[in-house]
Design an enzyme around this catalytic site. Sequence first.
Site, short mmCIF file in Angstrom:
data_model
loop_
_atom_site.label_atom_id
_atom_site.label_comp_id
_atom_site.label_asym_id
_atom_site.label_seq_id
_atom_site.Cartn_x
_atom_site.Cartn_y
_atom_site.Cartn_z
N HIS A 1 25.35 -45.18 -83.52
CA HIS A 1 24.47 -45.57 -82.00
C HIS A 1 25.39 -46.26 -81.64
O HIS A 1 26.34 -46.80 -80.74
CB HIS A 1 23.77 -47.14 -82.87
CG HIS A 1 23.36 -46.79 -83.71
ND1 HIS A 1 23.29 -46.77 -85.15
CD2 HIS A 1 21.63 -46.99 -83.13
CE1 HIS A 1 22.01 -46.57 -85.81
NE2 HIS A 1 21.27 -46.42 -84.35
N GLU B 1 24.89 -39.97 -80.85
CA GLU B 1 23.97 -40.86 -79.96
C GLU B 1 23.10 -40.11 -79.29
O GLU B 1 22.94 -38.66 -78.82
CB GLU B 1 25.37 -41.22 -78.33
CG GLU B 1 24.08 -41.60 -76.81
CD GLU B 1 23.66 -42.99 -77.45
OE1 GLU B 1 22.56 -43.49 -77.03
OE2 GLU B 1 24.21 -43.84 -78.13
N SER C 1 33.28 -49.41 -79.56
CA SER C 1 33.35 -49.35 -80.91
C SER C 1 34.32 -47.27 -81.24
O SER C 1 35.18 -47.43 -81.81
CB SER C 1 32.14 -49.22 -82.65
OG SER C 1 31.54 -47.98 -82.03
N ASP D 1 24.83 -49.41 -85.79
CA ASP D 1 25.17 -50.56 -84.92
C ASP D 1 23.31 -50.54 -83.72
O ASP D 1 23.09 -50.52 -82.95
CB ASP D 1 25.88 -50.60 -84.57
CG ASP D 1 25.61 -51.59 -83.18
OD1 ASP D 1 24.97 -53.00 -83.15
OD2 ASP D 1 26.72 -51.53 -81.94
N HIS E 1 33.19 -55.51 -83.15
CA HIS E 1 34.27 -55.08 -83.06
C HIS E 1 35.95 -55.86 -83.52
O HIS E 1 36.59 -54.66 -84.40
CB HIS E 1 34.51 -54.72 -82.02
CG HIS E 1 33.87 -53.45 -80.87
ND1 HIS E 1 33.73 -54.10 -79.83
CD2 HIS E 1 33.00 -53.37 -81.36
CE1 HIS E 1 32.14 -53.53 -79.32
NE2 HIS E 1 32.02 -53.15 -80.32
#
Length: 271
Positions: free
Chosen positions: A41, A109, A91, A155, A18
């Site tokens: 992700h 997601e 994020s 990610d 981050h």
Amino acid sequence: MNYRHAFHAGNFADCMKHALLVWLLRALARKPAAFRVLDTHAGIGRYDLASNQAERTGEWRAGIGRLLHITEGPLADYLDLVRADGGYPGSPALTAALLRPQDRLALVELHEEDHATLRALFRRDSRVAVHRRDAFEAVRALTPFPEKRGLVLMDPPFEQPGEYERLTAAITEVSRRARGLVQAAWYPIKGRAPVRAFHTALAESGVRDVVAAELHLREPLDAARLNGCGLIVVNPPYGFEAAASAILEALRMELSAEEGAGWALTRIADE
């Protein structure tokens, strides 16, 4: 798909990813032209570090818990955003906080419950679109961007075999479809061999202008432990390597005093 980021939110790997992400977003915003971010992700976007999931592992205490006192230096921008959020921002929340009116954010997601939570979080933000689909399918479907500028953040949880190979293929695909986009791809460091193979595969992929930023909590001698993490950055904006060096050193100083702790910036491929 069983991975739930709520158990790991705020750990050292989150902080590293981050802090570098915030710098990359600030760099994109230097120019007035609109940009888009694709987060493949995304998780639920914001986390409660007092939740049962976060408390069950307590990983945040060795991560963000050691950083929140910092108000100056290379980590200050990231930590100011965390403190201003009201929860622990993943994020998606960090990115949304840095979007301008002309910028856009696409969040992906796959987990049904997490997708619903994420969708509810951003239901009033017209700049944000939330998708329930496979991350690597989304890379093909949602690039190139109409804005021609932006960042793809990948990610993966690295819970299934073949994640390094899928990540290499996705990075290569984005570079082929949208050469100018910045890409940031997170990976774990447990043992040395998988990371070396990953870097070699990227070097041989034909993707240009690739840098690996790594934070090591300790020597990666026990492959059963998460000993560090890395972020592959494709097309790093001007000044990234100097800024990343300062961020990584600040994280190392705060997060690990173990023998073998350190950081590295490695150029995988030239421009």
